[in-house]
Scaffold this active site. Sequence first.
Site, PDB file in Angstrom:
ATOM      1  N   GLU A 185      -3.504  76.672  12.217  1.00  0.00           N
ATOM      2  CA  GLU A 185      -4.042  77.440  11.089  1.00  0.00           C
ATOM      3  C   GLU A 185      -5.277  76.759  10.508  1.00  0.00           C
ATOM      4  O   GLU A 185      -6.203  77.418  10.054  1.00  0.00           O
ATOM      5  CB  GLU A 185      -2.974  77.638  10.008  1.00  0.00           C
ATOM      6  CG  GLU A 185      -1.779  78.492  10.451  1.00  0.00           C
ATOM      7  CD  GLU A 185      -2.172  79.828  11.066  1.00  0.00           C
ATOM      8  OE1 GLU A 185      -3.209  80.400  10.675  1.00  0.00           O
ATOM      9  OE2 GLU A 185      -1.446  80.295  11.968  1.00  0.00           O
ATOM     10  N   HIS A 226     -13.082  77.552  11.094  1.00  0.00           N
ATOM     11  CA  HIS A 226     -13.964  78.650  11.534  1.00  0.00           C
ATOM     12  C   HIS A 226     -14.618  79.302  10.306  1.00  0.00           C
ATOM     13  O   HIS A 226     -15.804  79.634  10.317  1.00  0.00           O
ATOM     14  CB  HIS A 226     -13.117  79.666  12.306  1.00  0.00           C
ATOM     15  CG  HIS A 226     -13.873  80.534  13.259  1.00  0.00           C
ATOM     16  ND1 HIS A 226     -13.255  81.512  13.988  1.00  0.00           N
ATOM     17  CD2 HIS A 226     -15.180  80.599  13.597  1.00  0.00           C
ATOM     18  CE1 HIS A 226     -14.157  82.128  14.744  1.00  0.00           C
ATOM     19  NE2 HIS A 226     -15.340  81.596  14.522  1.00  0.00           N
TER      20      HIS A 226
HETATM   21 ZN   LIG Z   1      -3.882  82.069  14.782  1.00  0.00          ZN
END
Ligand SMILES: [Zn+2]
Length: 659
Positions: free
Chosen positions: A453, A459
């Site tokens: 996660e 990201h």
């Molecule tokens: Zn994921």
Amino acid sequence: MTPDANPFLSPSPLPYLLPPFQEIEEEHYAPAFEQGMAEHLAEIEEITGNPEPPTFENTIEALERSGDLLDRVSTVFFNQVSSDATPGVQEIQKDVTPRLAAHADAVHLDAKLFARIQAVEAADDEQRWLLDRYLTDFTRAGAVLGQEDQQRLKRINERLSTLATTFQQNLLADTNARAVIVDDVSELDGLSADAVQGLRETAKERGLDGRYLVTLVLPTSQPSLTELTDRALRQRIHEASTGRGAANAELITEIAALRQERATLLGYRNHAEYVLADQTAKTAQAVTDMLDRLVPPAVSNARKEQSDLEEIAGHAVQPWDWQFYAEKVRKARYDIDSARMRPYFELNTVLEKGVFHAATRLYGITFTERTDLHGYHPDVRVFEVFNEDGTPLGLFLGDFHSRASKRGGAWMNSLVKQSSLLGTGPVVVNNLNIVKGEPTLMTFDEVNTMFHEFGHALHALFSDVRFPRFSGTAVPRDFVEYPSQVNEMWATDPEILANYAKHYETGEPMPQELVDRMLEAQKFNQGFATVEYLAATLLDWAWHTDYADGDAERFEAEALKRAGVDLAAVPPRYRSTYFAHIWASGYSAGYYSYIWSEVLDADTVEWFKENGGLRRENGDTFRRELLSKGGSVDALTAFRNFRGRDPEITPLLTRRGLL
Ligand SMILES: [Zn+2]
């Protein structure tokens, strides 16, 4: 209430526009949604009514800036729906979701707006890419259909949004209702004293003082089945798990039929073809080809594992026996068991000395807890993230513990999207479902999920784009799992592991021989893991390529049989009635994404290894070429720019033992 009292109506005064959670009350949602939708439509009318000829700035950029209030309230609201779904929030959700679907249609099916977008000319590549996204989004939403078809489409979308909400609410209620009550403590033989105490406390919290409550996690397989020696109790727990969501059986057949109808309206053979047209895989055939290649070797691995287990068990292995005997084989073969590992995985240490430390080593970023800032629940912790040169980057929120009002599984949400056009920085939250303890000790699977996660969080945190439409994780569904899966590699990196895997009482590092055996044991039970995943993927696939009508349970059984994954001892990771990914979370005809992304992931892990692993230079390259781009370039082009060539599948096949 004066309008000023509603905290959604103005931008947050807090750092990074962190939503002012302490000011937000449930009664603020409905009026903010109301006004948010109205303001958004007014902004769009202003765009379409502009007497100037359409330009990129007065049309596309104006659209990117629009809907600010609606965005603010939706983000906070749906975050709460997932993480803390109180009865009040669930009521609002029922009312607001079909209205939001109608609102989205009002925008996408606005003929004047679509005509204006079509008339815009792009000045450079970035503008062209965004313009192209808008044209694609509008076309896929039905902008080119005739009026009658558009009317039908609107009704389908409203109905689908209501059904998704009902699915989600039924599942949450049923998961809580089917928690298994145990009266006689002797039935809990095999669990540690701490674990038994935990079940007793959970029971007490739910008004079952003096009894024991085994709550259910989202996938089919339940963690307690690994340890419980009482076969009858294991069966009860397994059946509670697989029986979940019975109230959803009819509802999902309606969803599947409506999705099929919508795909037909939009000119596609089925929902899978419709979804795939906008993914990196491009066609349903490409996915079918890949699944065909993976199923036979995975099934043969699982059958081999099954016969190993049956040898130890001395009887046929049922689904509720698999984890129990797998644990026995694991112990015998690798001299390792989960109970011995847990003391080395204390939550805070894993987070700060593992997950954060890996990000510092790779990207130079640092973390400072901001106890002056608050989340939406007392469990939420807020960290400010800084670049190596000390410039502020964004906020990271961690909500790691399970609660009855939280949906199962783990996920990342963006609370504020990075965009240089809007001048905003990223605020992200990670949610896990780890049972709270004193201290909280995790399984290695949970540790891995925390790294996963956080890969999504990176990201979003590293997003460096102009337009909000491209921010962070706004990439195709079958690409979005790639950065998060790559981040899992650091959980077992020798330097990182040595830094976080320390005994919570003594501070002693995990002995090297235990580390070695743990890593070796990772390869074990891969046949089971791959088949349960593929079975769920193939179920998703069948529902969105083949379903015409009829009973859900029968369709499921036939689909698994047809796909060659109907192993009695290895049920799908999710059965249809509790497969929230595909009915309520945007992964419809998309559950294949995990293994599709894993091709890129395994190939990228090779790249890191070829280049010396945990080095700042490597982190910088991955950040610059991939993580920072969000959706602002074609996903596979970003991969090629990073890797220097097309993806190769061999590293994945090797990793999963499928060669
Ligand atoms: Zn994921």
